[in-house]
Write an enzyme that holds these catalytic residues in place. Structure first.
Site, short mmCIF file in Angstrom:
data_model
loop_
_atom_site.label_atom_id
_atom_site.label_comp_id
_atom_site.label_asym_id
_atom_site.label_seq_id
_atom_site.Cartn_x
_atom_site.Cartn_y
_atom_site.Cartn_z
N GLU A 298 -0.12 -1.06 5.65
CA GLU A 298 0.98 -0.70 6.56
C GLU A 298 0.93 0.77 6.93
O GLU A 298 1.39 1.17 8.00
CB GLU A 298 2.33 -1.01 5.91
CG GLU A 298 3.52 -0.93 6.85
CD GLU A 298 4.13 0.45 7.00
OE1 GLU A 298 4.88 0.68 7.97
OE2 GLU A 298 3.85 1.33 6.15
N ASP B 224 0.84 -1.20 0.00
CA ASP B 224 0.00 0.00 0.00
C ASP B 224 0.87 1.25 0.00
O ASP B 224 2.08 1.20 0.26
CB ASP B 224 -0.94 0.01 1.22
CG ASP B 224 -0.20 0.04 2.55
OD1 ASP B 224 0.83 -0.65 2.68
OD2 ASP B 224 -0.64 0.76 3.47
ZN LIG Z 1 6.83 1.92 4.22
#
Ligand SMILES: [Zn+2]
Length: 359
Positions: A129, A74
């Site tokens: 994340e 992401d």
């Molecule tokens: Zn990162």
């Protein structure tokens, strides 16, 4: 046209550009996870598993060591910086170039081009994340399928400017409460001032000497700091309560229990009536003394640096897998509108990892 949406025959810089042009802002990773899964399933030497939008691919060669190469797929929200753009100086611009689609491109290239590595390999591609920790895909895989993440050593290809960053520090936040007795400030002798009672806490913090322990050759720097203070009822009232919020950043040679114990000891005689742990995440040992890690350091060269902030290496550490950050991006440009990566750094990281895994 490649048969799958991602063409793993592209070189790593071109693959980085293709990944940047395949937007995957946190929460919208499914199409990219699908493409990664599909591309990896084309590779006969890998076993591919999936949990949500997290893809794990493994070799099963029966080698004596297994290493994990992990990266999040992401990005932070796009800021007018997609599609990617390659300039004449060999700089690739765009959202995720640094953090961390260049790292993901290196993972995919190694997956596609090293069918018989000298160590068994596990590739982890995970989502979410860049958002709240409870959404983190690596955390979800660790919980649901810890066996997928088993390994002797892990490399997270987060931006580290092609330098090895080992371990990470833990972070503990506590609320130190002091008690007093309310009274009208015109007759303050009738009460007891909880803010004044907090004085020794602040004095202790001001004189505290943080440790700088050396672990596996890396010097960490701890910190114990007030990050907030709260107290006061009204401007004519002696306050009966005060809270000092303290953040302890500690080196990974201390366990979570030891860190809490240390904080209790530091403030033991400071008039604190209650210590409440508000938030706590453990650190991660660099593990550079492990043979797989030592061989890795030799292959990539340079001197490892300690990581002061908390990163996902700590999730591996919690599973008993020492981990480091090593990726082509530069963290200073992560999350920025002018995010970019030097193409030669991408190639450099790919070459170094390949050498480590084939020599
Ligand atoms: Zn990162």
């Amino acid at each position: 046209m490649p048969e799958t949406a991602l063409d793993l025959t592209l070189d790593a810089p071109a693959l980085t550009a293709a990944l940047v042009d395949f937007p995957s802002v946190s929460g919208t990773e499914k199409p990219l996870a699908d493409a990664i899964e599909e591309a990896l399933r084309e590779l006969p030497h890998l076993t591919v598993d999936r949990h949500g939008n997290n893809v794990v691919a493994r070799t099963r060669l029966g080698r004596s060591e297994r290493v994990v190469l992990a990266g999040h797929i992401d990005t932070v929200p796009i800021a007018g910086n997609v599609p990617s753009r390659l300039d004449d100086d060999g700089i690739l611009w765009g959202c995720g170039t640094s953090d961390m689609k260049s790292g993901v491109a290196v993972q995919l290239r190694i997956a596609a081009t090293v069918p018989e590595p000298n160590r068994d390999l596990t590739f982890v591609f995970y989502d979410n994340e860049e958002v709240a920790a409870h959404l983190n895909g690596l955390g979800h895989v660790a919980e649901a399928h810890p066996d997928w993440l088993v390994g002797d050593f892990a490399v997270l290809l987060e931006p580290s400017d092609a330098q090895v960053e080992g371990g990470c520090q833990g972070t503990l936040r506590v609320h130190l409460r002091t008690k007093g007795e309310r009274a009208h400030s015109a007759r303050s002798w009738m009460g007891s001032n909880a803010i004044h009672t907090a004085g020794p806490i602040l004095a202790r913090l001001a004189s505290y000497e943080p440790r700088r322990p050396v672990i596996d050759g890396l010097e960490y720097r701890e910190g114990l700091n007030a990050v907030g203070i709260e107290g006061g009822v009204a401007t004519n009232v002696i306050p009966d309560e005060c809270t000092v919020v303290v953040n302890y950043r500690y080196a990974p040679d201390r366990s979570m229990a030891e860190a809490e114990e240390h904080v209790r000891e530091v403030f033991a005689d400071c008039g604190v009536s209650e210590i409440v742990v508000d938030d706590h995440t453990g650190g991660a040992l660099p593990g550079l003394s492990h043979p797989a890690a030592a061989a890795f350091m030799e292959a990539v060269g340079g001197t490892a640096q300690p990581k002061f902030g908390w990163t996902d290496v700590s999730r591996f550490s919690a599973l008993g897998v020492p981990a480091v950050n090593y990726g082509p991006g530069d963290a200073l440009f992560a999350h920025k509108r002018d995010e970019h990566v030097a193409v030669d750094k991408i190639t450099h990281c790919e070459d170094r990892l390949r050498e480590w895994l084939t020599s």
